[in-house]
Design a protein around this motif. Structure first.
Motif, PDB file in Angstrom:
ATOM      1  N   GLU A 281       1.190  -1.357   0.184  1.00  0.00           N
ATOM      2  CA  GLU A 281       0.130   0.338   0.107  1.00  0.00           C
ATOM      3  C   GLU A 281       0.824   1.129   0.625  1.00  0.00           C
ATOM      4  O   GLU A 281       0.314   2.509  -0.321  1.00  0.00           O
ATOM      5  N   LEU A 282       2.329   0.785   0.441  1.00  0.00           N
ATOM      6  CA  LEU A 282       2.922   1.962   0.333  1.00  0.00           C
ATOM      7  C   LEU A 282       3.356   2.858  -1.195  1.00  0.00           C
ATOM      8  O   LEU A 282       3.491   4.187  -0.706  1.00  0.00           O
ATOM      9  N   PHE A 283       2.714   2.118  -2.026  1.00  0.00           N
ATOM     10  CA  PHE A 283       3.394   2.090  -2.894  1.00  0.00           C
ATOM     11  C   PHE A 283       2.226   3.280  -3.659  1.00  0.00           C
ATOM     12  O   PHE A 283       2.808   3.885  -4.864  1.00  0.00           O
ATOM     13  N   ARG A 284       1.680   2.849  -3.678  1.00  0.00           N
ATOM     14  CA  ARG A 284       0.233   3.707  -4.005  1.00  0.00           C
ATOM     15  C   ARG A 284      -0.688   4.530  -3.626  1.00  0.00           C
ATOM     16  O   ARG A 284      -1.786   5.147  -3.995  1.00  0.00           O
ATOM     17  N   ALA A 302       0.902   8.362 -11.105  1.00  0.00           N
ATOM     18  CA  ALA A 302      -0.034   9.098 -12.413  1.00  0.00           C
ATOM     19  C   ALA A 302      -1.069  10.014 -12.721  1.00  0.00           C
ATOM     20  O   ALA A 302      -1.330  10.600 -13.064  1.00  0.00           O
ATOM     21  N   SER A 303      -1.134   9.940 -11.712  1.00  0.00           N
ATOM     22  CA  SER A 303      -2.172  11.389 -11.006  1.00  0.00           C
ATOM     23  C   SER A 303      -1.533  12.544 -11.173  1.00  0.00           C
ATOM     24  O   SER A 303      -2.646  13.920 -11.420  1.00  0.00           O
ATOM     25  N   THR A 304      -0.209  12.507 -11.025  1.00  0.00           N
ATOM     26  CA  THR A 304       1.139  13.751 -11.396  1.00  0.00           C
ATOM     27  C   THR A 304       0.546  14.722 -12.586  1.00  0.00           C
ATOM     28  O   THR A 304       0.065  13.830 -13.839  1.00  0.00           O
ATOM     29  N   LYS A 305       0.088  15.492 -12.168  1.00  0.00           N
ATOM     30  CA  LYS A 305       0.108  16.081 -14.181  1.00  0.00           C
ATOM     31  C   LYS A 305       1.313  16.283 -15.132  1.00  0.00           C
ATOM     32  O   LYS A 305       2.364  16.055 -14.879  1.00  0.00           O
ATOM     33  N   THR A 311      -2.186   8.367 -21.227  1.00  0.00           N
ATOM     34  CA  THR A 311      -3.625   9.005 -19.976  1.00  0.00           C
ATOM     35  C   THR A 311      -4.723   7.553 -19.902  1.00  0.00           C
ATOM     36  O   THR A 311      -6.543   7.540 -19.859  1.00  0.00           O
ATOM     37  N   ARG A 312      -4.178   6.323 -20.041  1.00  0.00           N
ATOM     38  CA  ARG A 312      -5.363   5.461 -19.661  1.00  0.00           C
ATOM     39  C   ARG A 312      -5.176   4.292 -18.307  1.00  0.00           C
ATOM     40  O   ARG A 312      -5.741   3.256 -18.055  1.00  0.00           O
ATOM     41  N   MET A 313      -3.680   4.248 -17.567  1.00  0.00           N
ATOM     42  CA  MET A 313      -3.139   4.033 -16.454  1.00  0.00           C
ATOM     43  C   MET A 313      -4.518   4.507 -15.369  1.00  0.00           C
ATOM     44  O   MET A 313      -4.729   5.764 -15.042  1.00  0.00           O
ATOM     45  N   SER A 314      -3.798   3.585 -14.323  1.00  0.00           N
ATOM     46  CA  SER A 314      -5.276   3.907 -13.500  1.00  0.00           C
ATOM     47  C   SER A 314      -4.636   5.409 -12.033  1.00  0.00           C
ATOM     48  O   SER A 314      -3.251   5.201 -12.085  1.00  0.00           O
ATOM     49  N   PRO A 315      -5.606   6.425 -12.024  1.00  0.00           N
ATOM     50  CA  PRO A 315      -4.103   7.294 -11.367  1.00  0.00           C
ATOM     51  C   PRO A 315      -3.500   6.611  -9.907  1.00  0.00           C
ATOM     52  O   PRO A 315      -3.081   7.547 -10.055  1.00  0.00           O
ATOM     53  N   GLU A 316      -4.174   5.349  -9.535  1.00  0.00           N
ATOM     54  CA  GLU A 316      -3.454   5.393  -8.639  1.00  0.00           C
ATOM     55  C   GLU A 316      -1.825   4.590  -9.227  1.00  0.00           C
ATOM     56  O   GLU A 316      -0.964   3.629  -8.324  1.00  0.00           O
TER      57      GLU A 316
END
Length: 373
Positions: A281-284, A302-305, A311-316
């Protein structure tokens, strides 16, 4: 292999972004696409890239070695996220960094400067002199993410009393039966012809020193000189890691795409053999909400601008890039791993090509192709 992905990377090789690329895409712990393109060495001879070509992973060393080993120490209650450097290591006692926590270091929120040439600033390449030089730095007081090699050089000093490479070999390489992953590959008997070549000399480091106002003459006092004139091939490209003997917490690891994939599995709870699933969990987890980057433990999210996840990966999803042209991204929601190894610093005049757009397109293409299956 995958025709669309391979054709895209072949186009970028033809455009002189990099001379070679090896990629691997996996889903649910299984390799789906894997191919090698171009030439791992262009000069002084031509050697085609192979699936098992070994690359200088550069900053992928941060998560794959230092981050993984530090997470294991957290799991065993040997250190915690709030452990302060000065309370854990005598190397940092009384210095400006003594109050920094493991979490600040691992998320690049310590305030340490992005980079300094330790080969110019430190008295020697011994741990105590490296730590002393880091401890003399002025910290940026504003709470923000500032990516810094100094963070993971420091974090590595908390891993154990043995050399980092020895700990990694015992704790990771031997446990996963890796045969082509190590620091200092030439000293391990690996032939130079099996390794992708890097830059001719240290032109990039020299120019960086000039641009930032550091002297570029050889260091005094008999310390190793990080500037090289010969082809860097089988030695770590990074100057500070070279100064530290090829073994450092921020750079120095060499590996293949397949073995990077095997290490990457350890960050996923369904696949890890080295950590407890809950440790993953530390990594996500986003430890830097509302800052300029979203950062987990040792990774960017991946949620970083404008991250290189595409554009297709999960934000986590979490990942990391390496200066030499390497990258690793892991999607914990879809249980996918994306490895792209290139040697963009080889046989290319300065400036090197920024390949972040290539990384994004590679990830988007790979996901499109996975979703067709």
């Amino acid at each position: 292999m995958n025709e669309r992905i391979s054709a895209f990377l072949a186009e970028r090789i033809a455009a002189n972004d990099f001379p070679s690329a090896v990629y691997l895409v996996a889903e649910k712990g299984e390799v789906v696409f894997h191919d090698a393109l171009g030439n791992a060495v262009v000069e002084p001879e031509v050697i085609p890239a192979r699936l098992d070509t070994i690359y200088d992973l550069a900053s992928l060393t941060k998560p794959l070695v230092t981050g993984l080993l530090a997470a294991s120490k957290i799991e065993h209650n040997e250190i915690g996220l709030d452990t302060m450097l000065g309370a854990t290591s005598p190397l940092f006692e009384g210095s400006s960094v003594s109050g920094l926590t493991v979490l600040q270091i691992a998320t690049h929120t310590s305030g340490l400067p992005a980079w300094i040439p330790l080969y110019r600033e430190a008295r020697s390449n011994k741990q105590m002199d490296i730590a002393a030089t880091i401890g003399e730095q002025t910290l940026n007081a504003s709470p923000q993410v500032e990516y810094s090699d100094l963070n993971f050089i420091s974090l590595a000093f908390l891993i154990g009393d043995d050399r980092l490479d020895a700990i990694f070999e015992h704790s990771v390489v031997d446990q996963l039966a890796l045969g082509r992953t190590c620091f200092e590959p030439l000293s391990r008997g690996i032939a130079r012809s099996e390794i992708a070549a890097s830059e001719m000399g240290n032109g990039y480091e020299r120019q960086t020193c000039i641009d930032r106002g550091y002297a570029t003459e050889p260091p005094k006092g008999g310390t190793p000189n990080a500037f090289r004139d010969q082809l860097i091939w089988g030695e770590v490209h990074d100057g500070n890691a070279y100064f530290m003997g090829g073994v450092a917490g921020h750079a120095g690891l060499f590996s293949t795409a397949e073995e990077v994939f095997k290490i990457a599995l350890q960050f996923l709870p369904e696949n890890t053999k080295l950590l407890k699933p809950e440790t993953c969990e530390l990594f996500r987890t986003n430890f830097t909400p509302k800052m300029n980057e979203d950062r987990s433990f040792a990774f960017q999210l991946a949620s970083t601008k404008d991250s290189t996840a595409g554009t297709r990966m999960s934000p986590e999803s979490f990942g990391h890039n390496g200066f030499t042209g390497t990258s690793l991204w892991i999607d914990p929601v879809m249980d996918r791993i994306f490895v792209l190894l290139t040697n963009r610093t080889h046989a290319h005049p300065l400036p090197f090509v920024n390949i972040n757009s290539v990384r994004r397109r590679f990830h988007d293409l790979a996901i499109e192709e996975l979703e067709k299956k």
